[in-house]
Design a protein around this motif. Structure first.
Motif: not given
Length: 185
Positions: A40-43, A50-61
């Motif tokens: 669950k992420m807040r802008n 918003v609730e978002r789904t990421f692949n395990a190990g995905e890299r974000l800045p």
């Protein structure tokens, strides 16, 4: 860069050039298929959650959020003027940028102004502020058996529910996160 496996509550990352803060997260390993992270992420720019789904190990800045301590000076023409305590530079913020915080702002109060890539996102107030009751109904002796509440107008114009024994002129501690009365100061 931050891996989704390293998510923690409060971590800020950049997605589509906007700063997002992790509110909640859960690592999911289904019996069939690849593991993923549901978060669950807040802008921080818009306040949307918003609730978002990421692949395990995905890299974000990682988002570099700048928090500068500034002093609130005054309000004029609908803008609120803050002064940086280090450089004495003045910054004007609008009512929308401050949000609910305007109910608790007092002159000469130190707050943290949050910015991302030279774009001001808002202000972080202290968790509690001391405000003075300027208007409330008098408490009547014997009325406290029910433990009731009454509205009280504070010196900033904010109206809060307080116990019946609170009188005009009392100094109260107010929680800035919820807006509730805590205790007498």
């Amino acid at each position: 860069m931050v891996s989704t496996n390293e998510f923690k509550t409060g971590l800020t990352v950049t997605i589509d050039n906007d700063p997002w803060q992790v509110v909640e997260f859960q690592h999911v390993k289904p019996g069939k298929g690849a593991a993923f992270v549901r978060a669950k992420m807040r802008n921080l720019a818009t306040g949307a959650v918003v609730e978002r789904t990421f692949n395990a190990g995905e890299r974000l800045p990682k988002a570099n959020i700048d928090r500068r301590v500034m002093q609130y000076l005054y309000e004029g023409d609908g803008n609120y003027v803050f002064m940086d305590n280090d450089t004495y530079e003045q910054t004007e913020l609008t009512k929308e940028q401050i949000g609910n915080g305007i109910n608790f702002l007092k002159e000469n109060m130190d707050v943290k102004v949050i910015s991302f890539e030279n774009r001001i996102l808002g202000v972080e107030l202290p968790n509690t502020v001391e405000l003075v009751v300027v208007k409330t109904e008098p408490g009547i002796r014997g009325d406290t058996a029910t433990g009731g509440n009454k509205p009280a107008t504070m010196d900033t114009g904010y109206i809060v529910k307080v116990p019946l024994f609170i009188n005009e002129g009392d100094h109260l501690l107010i929680d800035t996160r919820s807006g509730d009365y805590i205790q007498r100061a």
